[in-house]
Design an enzyme around this catalytic site. Structure first.
Site, PDB file in Angstrom:
ATOM      1  N   LYS A 115       0.821  -1.213   0.000  1.00 44.59           N
ATOM      2  CA  LYS A 115       0.000   0.000   0.000  1.00 44.59           C
ATOM      3  C   LYS A 115       0.855   1.263   0.000  1.00 44.59           C
ATOM      4  O   LYS A 115       0.443   2.278  -0.557  1.00 44.59           O
ATOM      5  CB  LYS A 115      -0.960  -0.004   1.185  1.00 44.59           C
ATOM      6  CG  LYS A 115      -2.096  -0.990   1.013  1.00 44.59           C
ATOM      7  CD  LYS A 115      -3.226  -0.744   1.989  1.00 44.59           C
ATOM      8  CE  LYS A 115      -4.362  -1.740   1.756  1.00 44.59           C
ATOM      9  NZ  LYS A 115      -5.407  -1.674   2.797  1.00 44.59           N
ATOM     10  N   LYS A 197      -5.834 -11.925  -8.183  1.00 47.42           N
ATOM     11  CA  LYS A 197      -7.143 -12.038  -7.535  1.00 47.42           C
ATOM     12  C   LYS A 197      -8.102 -10.965  -8.056  1.00 47.42           C
ATOM     13  O   LYS A 197      -7.677  -9.838  -8.300  1.00 47.42           O
ATOM     14  CB  LYS A 197      -6.924 -11.858  -6.024  1.00 47.42           C
ATOM     15  CG  LYS A 197      -8.098 -12.252  -5.172  1.00 47.42           C
ATOM     16  CD  LYS A 197      -7.697 -12.208  -3.708  1.00 47.42           C
ATOM     17  CE  LYS A 197      -8.883 -11.889  -2.834  1.00 47.42           C
ATOM     18  NZ  LYS A 197      -8.571 -11.780  -1.432  1.00 47.42           N
ATOM     19  N   LYS A 200     -11.573  -5.244  -5.877  1.00 48.92           N
ATOM     20  CA  LYS A 200     -12.384  -4.040  -6.054  1.00 48.92           C
ATOM     21  C   LYS A 200     -11.522  -2.838  -6.390  1.00 48.92           C
ATOM     22  O   LYS A 200     -12.022  -1.824  -6.844  1.00 48.92           O
ATOM     23  CB  LYS A 200     -13.286  -3.736  -4.855  1.00 48.92           C
ATOM     24  CG  LYS A 200     -12.860  -4.257  -3.542  1.00 48.92           C
ATOM     25  CD  LYS A 200     -13.892  -3.984  -2.464  1.00 48.92           C
ATOM     26  CE  LYS A 200     -13.267  -4.299  -1.115  1.00 48.92           C
ATOM     27  NZ  LYS A 200     -14.036  -4.006   0.018  1.00 48.92           N
TER      28      LYS A 200
END
Ligand code: TRP
Length: 334
Positions: A115, A197, A200
């Site tokens: 992140k 994966k 969103k």
């Protein structure tokens, strides 16, 4: 234990729109687990602000997420579904736990590294201490099991370490939680990159099917799904795109991969893709209708939010008071 049942805690962030992967990989399991366990399912809005959010969008998404929990089949009269930010014990517990967490431990968290790279202009302290808030979530409710995706296992490990460290110092106050990684449909991959994966936060919207996608969009995305040039419908790691389509199909229909391979024997990818699109729509259409109904019934939804946050608060405060006492905070006088 509450009423002889083990306790389960899990949470989802209201960042981005939920995908089919979130539904088939997590939410559907949450529903299945809600009979066996006493469940707390949180909308973890405090975690969401570690990344900059538009306040009005965050609020809307959080409400939609809560409605989606109910629409998916979680009974709010049995399972406690609530906003993390409505229970201030989370923040208070996090402070105490942060004094029992080492910088070295946090430095090893791969999600923080990922992140930080992705949001290089906003590497805030919350992003770094994120796992401690997650530990607070779990430990406040004395959870026995925590369903999580593989990407969250490291956070569960640190939670266990913090809890054990605390128990070693102060006696057995925390239940040590176990990760529960779902067996069925646990991992739905991106339609555009089947080695990644379905997420969103994917920049390519064609990689993900969103729960709120309309019929045509779903069909189109399935049609465009990346496969391979082998031309055979087999369930093999060497054909990750086809394998993913079979996984989605099986998750929606309850069929087994081997059955599905037989069903599509001799057929082309186009037929499989169309079938997947139809099955996905037959799950999403009723779900979307239920979400809309729930969202429209403001009085009902508000009463659930109010009652469940009170219930969550009650349990959380019991643990918090115990912990405050253990670390030496003065008794509260009334
Ligand atoms: N970090 C989790 C995620 O992004 C969400 C989460 C927050 C969570 N607190 C939790 C999951 C506690 C399980 C238990 O997926």
């Amino acid at each position: 234990m509450i009423n002889g049942k083990k306790i389960l805690f899990s949470g989802m962030q209201a960042t981005g729109s939920l995908t089919l992967g979130n539904y088939l990989g997590a939410l559907k399991n949450w529903v299945a687990l809600s009979d066996e366990y006493d469940c707390f399912y949180s909308v973890v809005d405090m975690h969401s602000i570690t990344i900059r959010q538009d306040p009005s969008i965050l609020r809307k998404r959080a409400r939609k997420l809560l409605s989606t929990y109910i629409a998916a089949g979680i009974d709010p009269a049995k399972s406690c579904i609530y906003y993390q930010s409505h229970v201030s014990a989370h923040a208070e517990m996090m402070w105490i736990l942060s004094c029992f967490t080492y910088i070295g431990e946090l430095n090893r968290m791969t999600q923080f590294k990922d992140k930080s790279e992705k949001h290089a202009n906003n590497i805030n302290a919350g992003l770094f201490t994120y796992p401690i808030l997650m530990a607070a979530d779990i430990l406040l409710y004395q959870a026995d099991v925590v369903p999580v995706g593989v990407d969250q296992i490291q956070h569960l490990e640190i939670t266990r370490n913090i809890a054990e460290r605390f128990n070693n110092l102060y006696g057995d106050v925390f239940t040590i939680p176990e990760a529960y990684v779902g067996k069925i449909g646990a991992k739905i991959m991106s339609l555009q990159d089947p080695l990644k994966k379905m997420s969103k936060s994917d920049e390519n919207p064609n990689g993900s099917i969103y729960l709120m996608d309309n019929v045509d969009t779903v069909i189109k995305k399935c049609k465009r799904a990346i496969t391979d040039s082998k031309g055979m419908i087999l369930y093999l790691d060497e054909q990750p795109g086809v394998k993913n389509l079979i996984d989605i199909y099986c998750s929606c229909t309850g069929k087994q991969p081997c059955e599905t391979v037989k069903e599509f024997e001799g057929k082309g990818y186009k037929v499989l893709k169309e079938a997947v699109g139809e099955e996905v729509n037959s799950i999403l259409q009723p779900l979307q209708r239920r979400v809309a109904e729930i969202e429209k019934d403001t009085v009902y939804l508000n009463s659930i939010i109010k009652n469940n946050s009170e219930k969550a608060e009650y349990f959380a405060n019991q643990t918090l008071r115990k912990i405050q006492k253990k670390v030496g905070f003065p008794e509260r006088l009334r």
